[in-house]
Design an enzyme around this catalytic site. Structure first.
Site, PDB file in Angstrom:
ATOM      1  N   CYS A 196      -9.399  13.725  -9.608  1.00 38.67           N
ATOM      2  CA  CYS A 196      -8.849  12.825 -10.631  1.00 38.67           C
ATOM      3  C   CYS A 196      -9.776  12.699 -11.831  1.00 38.67           C
ATOM      4  O   CYS A 196     -10.956  13.057 -11.777  1.00 38.67           O
ATOM      5  CB  CYS A 196      -8.572  11.458 -10.020  1.00 38.67           C
ATOM      6  SG  CYS A 196     -10.061  10.497  -9.753  1.00 38.67           S
ATOM      7  N   GLU A 214      -7.878   9.450   2.744  1.00 39.59           N
ATOM      8  CA  GLU A 214      -6.970  10.106   1.792  1.00 39.59           C
ATOM      9  C   GLU A 214      -6.467  11.433   2.360  1.00 39.59           C
ATOM     10  O   GLU A 214      -5.280  11.781   2.232  1.00 39.59           O
ATOM     11  CB  GLU A 214      -7.682  10.338   0.452  1.00 39.59           C
ATOM     12  CG  GLU A 214      -6.746  10.976  -0.569  1.00 39.59           C
ATOM     13  CD  GLU A 214      -7.454  11.408  -1.832  1.00 39.59           C
ATOM     14  OE1 GLU A 214      -8.383  10.704  -2.298  1.00 39.59           O
ATOM     15  OE2 GLU A 214      -7.085  12.479  -2.365  1.00 39.59           O
ATOM     16  N   HIS A 274     -13.404   1.861  -1.025  1.00 37.43           N
ATOM     17  CA  HIS A 274     -14.622   2.054  -0.238  1.00 37.43           C
ATOM     18  C   HIS A 274     -15.822   1.405  -0.909  1.00 37.43           C
ATOM     19  O   HIS A 274     -16.691   2.089  -1.467  1.00 37.43           O
ATOM     20  CB  HIS A 274     -14.859   3.555   0.001  1.00 37.43           C
ATOM     21  CG  HIS A 274     -13.937   4.138   1.027  1.00 37.43           C
ATOM     22  ND1 HIS A 274     -13.627   5.472   1.096  1.00 37.43           N
ATOM     23  CD2 HIS A 274     -13.244   3.544   2.034  1.00 37.43           C
ATOM     24  CE1 HIS A 274     -12.790   5.682   2.108  1.00 37.43           C
ATOM     25  NE2 HIS A 274     -12.540   4.526   2.677  1.00 37.43           N
TER      26      HIS A 274
HETATM   27  S1  SF4 Z   1      -8.367   7.079 -10.124  1.00 34.74           S
HETATM   28 FE1  SF4 Z   1      -9.302   8.622  -8.778  1.00 34.74          FE
HETATM   29  S2  SF4 Z   1     -11.057   7.647  -7.776  1.00 34.74           S
HETATM   30 FE2  SF4 Z   1      -9.757   6.044  -8.651  1.00 34.74          FE
HETATM   31  S3  SF4 Z   1      -8.442   5.430  -6.949  1.00 34.74           S
HETATM   32 FE3  SF4 Z   1      -7.323   6.955  -8.141  1.00 34.74          FE
HETATM   33  S4  SF4 Z   1      -7.778   8.915  -7.168  1.00 34.74           S
HETATM   34 FE4  SF4 Z   1      -9.294   7.418  -6.408  1.00 34.74          FE
END
Ligand code: SF4
Length: 349
Positions: free
Chosen positions: A210, A142, A57
């Site tokens: 995350c 997602e 994004h």
């Molecule tokens: S590390 Fe986290 S923010 Fe980056 S793509 Fe993966 S889930 Fe998304």
């Protein structure tokens, strides 16, 4: 896309003008991998390569890849049969995978491995007859992908305000999972309220939000304690970027604004401001942050200090379909020898 820099005026203020630059910021391992996956697919197969949804994004990343020959589509039925298609970092539901297979598309799955981890949790809990309360934002790609892995068993919880209205069949066989890019504090509040209603609610086996989302929120919290104004670089549809604005405001910043480009910074934002915090979302290339710092330097904010709250060195290997070079030989270099994720560590002040 702006091409001219916005020259801000260097107006006098009381005190020393300075910038606090949050670290970590910018590219995470999943974004780095996904962007390189599109570049490598173009290299290996030639243009066009189709990409379902925005690969990440960020408008700058998307327009840059478009110029290289990527074509972004909303759904697989827009893609000519037999073409190469990349699934974005946000992940897809099994129905999308099947739709691509039905059209004989050559799929390259750039789903972030940390999103795939949540998909696997959803599948496992559904198989074990759990009902899943998925905390996430309605309509986010997602969330659609994760719900698609256990559609019959998943209920979306959009915010703490949803909690009183959630209905479940068996409150004793219930687990919560979450989107990876939410506000940690708001998610914990949602879980607290859910647990008040459903005391036997089970936690996920590990954090679904995350490491990159969490690290960027911790860093901007620290910055916001001292910054009067926070500028967050990133796109409006980037969940983790928008959360950084919220977190800055909740943790001391008097004002916080999101910009895609430095040229969007308004002179009046800087009126009377001595300390400006700067950060960027997980899908933002460092060059865009550097342009913000350049414009702020024009306005007299030449004293730049990094506020480092964590070091990141995680990297994911490329999707398996791309672990060869253009000639079809195995490419053992993980990300094909490329990564821009650590730019903030190399280029940061
Ligand atoms: S590390 Fe986290 S923010 Fe980056 S793509 Fe993966 S889930 Fe998304």
């Amino acid at each position: 896309m702006p091409v001219t820099r916005n020259r801000l005026k260097n107006l006098p203020i009381d005190g020393t003008k300075r910038v606090l630059l949050a670290a970590p910021r910018g590219y995470c391992a999943g974004v780095d991998r996904a962007v390189i996956a599109v570049e490598k697919a173009l290299e290996n197969y030639g243009a066009p390569v189709y990409v379902r949804k925005q690969i990440v994004h960020n408008i700058h990343v998307v327009t840059t890849l478009e110029k290289k020959g990527a074509i972004f589509v909303d759904e697989v039925d827009e893609v000519p049969e037999g073409s190469h298609i990349v699934f974005s970092a946000h992940g897809v539901s099994p129905a999308v995978v099947k739709g691509a297979a039905d059209r004989q598309l050559q799929a390259i799955d750039a789903t972030c491995p940390l999103v795939t981890k949540v998909h696997r949790e959803a599948v496992r809990f559904a198989r074990d007859d759990f009902e899943i309360l998925l905390i996430g934002h309605h309509g986010h790609e997602e969330v659609e992908g994760t719900m698609g892995h256990a559609p019959e068993r998943t209920t979306l919880v959009n915010s703490p305000a949803d909690v009183p209205y959630i209905t479940v069949k068996n409150p004793d066989h219930l687990v919560w999972l979450s989107q990876t890019t939410l506000s940690v504090d708001e998610t914990m509040e949602t879980v607290r309220l859910l647990r008040e209603r459903f005391p036997n609610l089970q936690d996920p086996p590990s954090d679904d939000i995350c490491y990159a989302t969490q690290n960027r929120q911790v860093a901007i919290k620290k910055v916001a304690e001292e910054a009067e104004l926070v500028i967050v670089v990133g796109s409006a549809n980037s969940s983790n970027t928008v959360r950084l604005v919220d977190v800055a405001l909740e943790n001391g910043a008097r004002a916080a604004y999101r910009v895609d480009y430095a040229s969007e910074i308004k002179q009046e934002w800087l009126d009377g401001i001595a300390t400006i915090g700067v950060t960027s979302g997980a899908s933002v290339p460092e060059v865009l942050v550097q342009e913000v710092l350049d414009d702020l330097a024009d306005a007299g904010y030449t004293d730049v200090a990094q506020v480092v709250t964590a070091e990141e060195d995680l990297m994911f290997s490329l999707p398996k379909e791309l672990r060869t070079d253009a000639a079809g030989n195995p490419d053992e270099r993980g990300l094909g020898g490329r990564s821009r994720k650590l730019d903030w560590q190399r280029d940061g002040a």
